[in-house]
Design a protein around this motif. Structure first.
Motif: not given
Lengths: 177, 195
Positions: A8-15, A17-25, A34-37, A81-83
């Motif tokens: 759960l922590f990995t899910l929370a942390f990775q997503f 992080m990704m959301s803050l880098l998701a320029f373009g939605g 894909h790379r992570q999962a 929910l966490v993701a």
């Protein structure tokens, strides 16, 4: 299905992080999801990822819901929910904060440069998603035909994408893909 | 920001309706996601600007432009900003929750079905067709996004190609690519603007 805190922590942390880098939605971070999962965490194989992405795109609602499916696949309801919270929460807070101050800098040249500099990045990120996902989804000439036809119809007509998804799934069911 | 001040139209604009309550915000976005097959943005605009007149067209465009360029799921950010303009932080939470609750449970249901039936051959074939169509839709989106960049002179097309190549072909990690390309792109845009 694993349901321990570390996952759960990995899910929370990775997503988050990704959301803050998701320029373009959400579509901009499909390659990173894909790379992570698939490649790093080994949560699923490539075919399962393609399935989840297709479901999220075809279902009503925002594209970002792929993260709910990934989270659920990895750690059940709590994982979903966490993701979802990690991907949709932090940037919403950021957007609310910035919407109150951003207008003050409307005419500042640095703001114009930041905005102008980030637009091509977001276009490139979504293009990368298209490259990678087409590589996963298109494995024979019928699939290629569906992809090209959908792209053309979506670009030149105002067809509701739902019809395109309907037609494509029927072709798949008939065993052409 | 107080909600009454947020709902005041700028001088000269047609008067806006009363700011929606928290329940109205929640229900408005719930309705948008339930009826919003094939994109929620047009529905959001219709409800906020045309039907309920909670926002002027100009205000809508401003918020939309900001959320387009910020990171994260744009349309989700948009709902939160709308909510916060109407009713402050709690309004943002009401709008955000209203927008996400239906798709969330829909995806949980889809996840349950997928876990149960993902090995059924017929479902595999349907998903194969869907994935091909989803790829096509993504390609159309990219062409629409890229067209304005490539019609103008400037560094933007090069940055877009570099980003697409680094992630899409080289498969380099997102953090590393953005750490290099974002500052470069912003500096190029700055330099190009001052020429």
């Amino acid at each position: 299905m694993r349901d321990d805190g570390a996952v759960l922590f990995t899910l929370a942390f990775q997503f988050a992080m990704m959301s803050l880098l998701a320029f373009g939605g959400a579509n901009a971070v499909v390659p990173e999801i894909h790379r992570q999962a698939v490649e790093i965490q080994g949560w699923m194989n490539g075919r399962q990822f393609a399935d989840l992405f297709a479901i999220a795109q075809a279902a009503p609602g925002p594209n970002v819901m792929i993260v709910t499916l990934v989270g659920f696949h990895v750690a059940g309801f709590t994982g979903g929910l966490v993701a979802t919270f990690a991907m949709c929460g932090p940037t919403a807070v950021l957007a609310c904060f910035l919407s109150r101050t951003w207008d003050r800098f409307r005419e500042k040249p640095w703001r114009v440069a930041v905005q102008a500099g980030l637009v091509p990045i977001s276009v490139g990120l979504v293009a990368a998603s298209a490259i990678i996902f087409t590589g996963i989804a298109v494995h024979n000439w019928v699939a290629m035909l569906i992809t090209v036809a959908t792209a053309a119809l979506a670009y030149w007509t105002r067809f509701n994408p739902l019809w395109l998804f309907g037609a494509a799934s029927l072709m798949g069911l008939a065993g052409f893909v | 920001m107080s909600s009454s001040a947020a709902a005041q139209p700028p001088n000269g604009a047609p008067p806006l309706a009363h700011a929606p309550t928290h329940a109205e915000l929640f229900l408005a976005f719930l309705r948008i996601t339930i009826s919003g097959f094939g994109g929620t943005l047009p529905w959001t605009r219709r409800m906020f600007v045309e039907e309920k007149k909670w926002m002027t067209a100009e205000e809508f465009n401003d918020v939309y432009a900001l959320c387009q360029f910020l990171p994260g799921p744009n349309i989700v950010n948009l709902t939160a900003v709308f909510g916060s303009r109407m009713r402050g932080w709690t309004g943002a939470v009401a709008a955000w929750t209203g927008f996400l609750v239906f798709p969330f449970f829909l995806m949980i249901a889809a996840g349950v079905l997928y876990a149960q039936y993902s090995d059924v051959a017929a479902l595999q074939r349907v998903l194969g067709g869907l994935a091909a169509a989803a790829a096509g839709l993504l390609i159309a989106t990219v062409i629409k996004m890229a067209a304005p960049l490539f019609l103008k002179l400037g560094p933007a097309p090069l940055v877009a190609l570099a980003t697409a190549g680094a992630i899409g072909l080289m498969r380099w990690p997102l953090v590393a690519v953005l750490a290099v390309l974002a500052p470069v792109s912003i500096m190029l845009a700055w330099w190009w603007g001052r020429r």
